[in-house]
Design an enzyme around this catalytic site. Structure first.
Site, mmCIF file in Angstrom:
data_model
loop_
_atom_site.group_PDB
_atom_site.id
_atom_site.type_symbol
_atom_site.label_atom_id
_atom_site.label_comp_id
_atom_site.label_asym_id
_atom_site.label_seq_id
_atom_site.Cartn_x
_atom_site.Cartn_y
_atom_site.Cartn_z
ATOM 1 N N SER A 58 11.596 13.452 125.213
ATOM 2 C CA SER A 58 10.900 13.845 124.001
ATOM 3 C C SER A 58 10.555 12.585 123.193
ATOM 4 C CB SER A 58 11.758 14.847 123.212
ATOM 5 O OG SER A 58 11.008 15.523 122.251
ATOM 6 N N ASP B 176 6.249 23.241 129.360
ATOM 7 C CA ASP B 176 6.539 22.565 128.098
ATOM 8 C C ASP B 176 5.274 22.482 127.245
ATOM 9 O OD1 ASP B 176 7.442 20.975 126.041
ATOM 10 O OD2 ASP B 176 7.521 19.135 127.241
ATOM 11 N N HIS C 43 10.960 21.610 128.564
ATOM 12 C CA HIS C 43 11.012 20.309 127.891
ATOM 13 C C HIS C 43 12.145 19.450 128.455
ATOM 14 C CE1 HIS C 43 9.488 17.832 124.700
ATOM 15 N NE2 HIS C 43 10.664 17.714 124.109
#
Length: 448
Positions: free
Chosen positions: A179, A382, A407
């Site tokens: 991320s 995602d 994710h």
């Protein structure tokens, strides 16, 4: 949906709260990394030592010589000083011990790579507070919360480790993050290629910035916007943690939670009253799957702690991630990206205005072909993959796409329920990392 029915849905959840308008997707990204819930962990996940390093508060000026304690974790269980590697986790917006316990991939490959594991905490998060309790006092104290300062922290920490840890000096370093941490891992390799031989940037939306991912100009009503934002953020959260096994990453959830939710939302032609009931059931999959929650609150999803508030400052300065929806190509109402309003909201809350072009100026936007040895992994499930690198840019700037992946699923611990596409992705990532290590030692030992 009729306005009356929508307001009836609002009543059980509405809680008075004054907040600055923040895009639901941005808040969801913060929530993914900040909530601390127990989850499956490899046995070694807590087998680390905790250290602190005196970091400069300001790496780029010469007047301020103050320092703060940056926390970092080390595990050397499988480390070999002769032909091993240092896997360096580029900490993002949260407590570093939590990231360590949720990044099972590093623990899983440590033995295969003979790796020393290092987890570095991001400044202004966890215990790494430049001004202690005053760190969040005002924009003056927050002025040193930038990606550039964080990357410089990582660089200084690596130099410190190589000077002070016996056997570390002649070892290659690989940056790993997911991320925002994945974005930092990629940028770290770009800015400090002499310190890291490669980077695994998982679910890293490095192209979700101004002029890199287009946004439309559709407009949206402001009526009961808080509830709509809360609903939107919930759906985004669900998509991000749509893992193939039960997990407690954000909330206690079943395997493939999106399927559980969608069973209540299959008929677009149902009556308003039935739709409201079904939305309530769908929300309960996320907010009350355990059956322990007595009352939901639309002022909270999973972002009610200090870390998300600080992340809000970052998204108001340099981490500007435009998001919009058009109601045609997505499941949300049409909503435009309004930079002027966004800037006014930021100024109202923090006393600062965003610089939307700074990240692309600093890190190169889409023109990153001069760099090398970065793996960009993305899961097709995602919602952030749209801002990620999903095609190979060169032989050494490699995209690894995971059709069944949410994710940064590839950074989570391996399980028996991992889909084949995830297993393949991890094997590709490991193969590239082994090659980087081999190339390093081949060149290192040729030196006179």
């Amino acid at each position: 949906m009729g306005g009356l029915a929508f307001r009836l849905l609002l009543l059980p959840f509405l809680a008075p709260v004054a907040t600055t308008a923040v895009n639901p997707a941005l808040r969801a990204l913060a929530s993914l990394n900040l909530q601390i819930f127990p989850t499956f962990q490899p046995e070694e996940a807590n087998n680390y030592s905790i250290y602190y390093f005196d970091q400069k508060i300001d790496h780029f000026g010469f007047y301020n010589t103050k320092t703060f304690k940056q926390r970092y974790l080390i595990s050397d269980k499988y480390w070999k000083t002769y032909d091993g590697v240092i896997l360096f986790y580029t900490g993002n917006e949260g407590d570093i011990t939590w990231f360590s316990n949720h990044t099972g991939f590093m623990w899983d490959v440590a033995e295969k790579l003979k790796a020393l594991l290092v987890f570095a905490e991001h400044r202004y998060y966890g215990e790494s507070l430049p001004f202690g309790d005053d760190s969040f006092k005002d924009s003056k104290h927050l002025n040193f919360l930038t990606s550039e300062q964080a990357l410089a922290d990582f660089a200084e920490l690596i130099r410190h480790l190589k000077r002070t840890v016996p056997g570390a000096d002649g070892q290659p370093v690989i940056a790993i993050g997911g991320s925002y941490g994945g974005v930092l891992a990629a940028w770290f390799r770009m800015k400090y290629p002499h310190l890291v031989v490669g980077a695994l940037a998982a679910s890293a939306p490095i192209w979700q910035f101004e002029e890199l991912t287009p946004c439309g100009v559709n407009l949206n009503s402001e009526d009961i916007q808080r509830l709509k934002d809360w609903l939107s953020e919930t759906w985004v959260n669900l998509a991000m943690v749509n893992y193939p096994y039960p997990a407690n990453f954000l909330k206690p959830l079943p395997s493939w939670p999106v399927k559980e939710v969608c069973q209540y939302l299959t008929n677009p032609y149902m009556s308003d009253s039935l739709l409201v009931q079904n939305i309530y059931q769908a929300l309960n999959v996320y907010y009350n799957y355990s059956g322990q929650t007595r009352c939901n609150n639309i002022s909270e999803t999973t972002i009610g702690n200090l870390g998300s508030r600080v992340w809000g400052y970052q998204t108001c300065t340099e981490i500007i991630l435009p998001f919009c929806t058009n109601g045609v190509d997505d499941m949300f109402e049409a909503r435009s990206w309004d930079l002027d309003k966004y800037s006014d909201d930021c100024y109202k809350q923090w006393g600062v205005r965003p610089r939307p072009s700074w990240v692309t100026t600093l890190y190169g936007g889409k023109d990153i072909r001069s760099h090398s040895n970065i793996i960009f992994s993305n899961g097709d499930l995602d919602p952030w993959s749209g801002g990620g690198v999903t095609e190979d840019l060169s032989d050494t700037l490699v995209a690894v796409n995971i059709p069944d992946g949410a994710h940064h699923l590839d950074l989570r611990p391996s399980t028996e329920t991992d889909p084949p596409s995830l297993q393949l992705a991890r094997s590709v990532e490991l193969r590239h990392m082994k090659q980087w290590v081999s190339d390093f030692y081949g060149n290192y030992r040729k030196q006179p």
